[in-house]
Design an enzyme around this catalytic site. Structure first.
Site, short mmCIF file in Angstrom:
data_model
loop_
_atom_site.label_atom_id
_atom_site.label_comp_id
_atom_site.label_asym_id
_atom_site.label_seq_id
_atom_site.Cartn_x
_atom_site.Cartn_y
_atom_site.Cartn_z
N CYS A 1 38.28 41.89 67.00
CA CYS A 1 39.27 42.11 68.06
C CYS A 1 38.77 41.58 69.41
CB CYS A 1 39.55 43.61 68.14
SG CYS A 1 40.44 44.15 69.60
N CYS B 1 38.71 44.19 72.17
CA CYS B 1 37.60 45.14 71.99
C CYS B 1 36.31 44.54 72.52
CB CYS B 1 37.44 45.50 70.52
SG CYS B 1 38.90 46.25 69.76
#
Length: 106
Positions: A30, A33
């Site tokens: 991600c 993230c």
């Protein structure tokens, strides 16, 4: 930051039934993230009243479904085994946004 191994919601609520926790839901693939990860040590330092727990979404997909975590990165505050607040969506989060969220959860 401690990493949470595979767990379900009832086990999580039993294991973390005392104290204040922030569950940081993320995944290695991600990009949003990865964007917030460098700020996490500083965020943890700024909020010592919480124990921060990293939850890999892919390893805990059932937990994410039980908790309604549909986007990452996401943050869920638990106090004494009960969910107290959440910052859950699929948007990129800045350090300032996370700290604002945590400030109201103290």
């Amino acid at each position: 930051m401690q990493k949470l191994e595979k767990i379900n919601l009832s086990a999580l609520e039993q294991k973390f039934n005392q104290g204040d926790y922030v569950f940081f839901f993320e995944a290695g693939w991600c990009p949003d993230c990865q964007f917030i990860k460098p700020a996490m040590p500083e965020i943890e330092q700024d909020f010592p009243q919480f124990k921060f727990i990293k939850v890999d979404r892919d390893e805990n997909i059932d937990l994410c479904q039980e908790m309604g975590i549909m986007g990452i990165p996401s943050f869920v505050v638990y106090k004494d085994g009960q969910e107290a607040d959440r910052f859950v969506n699929k948007d990129r989060k800045t350090k300032a946004e996370v700290e604002k969220f945590l400030s109201k959860s103290v």
